[in-house]
Design a protein around this motif. Sequence first.
Motif: not given
Length: 124
Positions: A69-78
């Motif tokens: 599973t790929i995920s992105r945290d747009n608040a942490k830029n990760t």
Amino acid sequence: QVQLVESGGGLVQAGHSLSLSCAVSGRPFSTLVMGWFRQTPGNERNFVAGTSWWRQGRKNADAVKGRFTISRDNAKNTVSLKMNSLKPDATDVYYCVAREGNSIYSAANSYAYWGQGTQVTVSA
């Protein structure tokens, strides 16, 4: 210029899980499609998964559907890759990649930015 720094690789037994993470800087994160590729030295780089900011799009390679599973945290830029039920054939160097735009592509030459790579080794 986009900087990508991976972390989280290592040695794990078959059947177990491992998570990779990538810290991104240098461009607004919302403008980037993020992804993960894998490569065995001497072989071509193969797409694993990708995610876009636009509509939180995701795409996985067929071989990892249901397990990675790929995920992105747009608040942490990760961006992260959670790998479950690992098999020995998942052993490879994994690269975090980025491209500007909204579309997720599986071709390595679609991505202009690459991290340094992190080794994942799955023992039998």
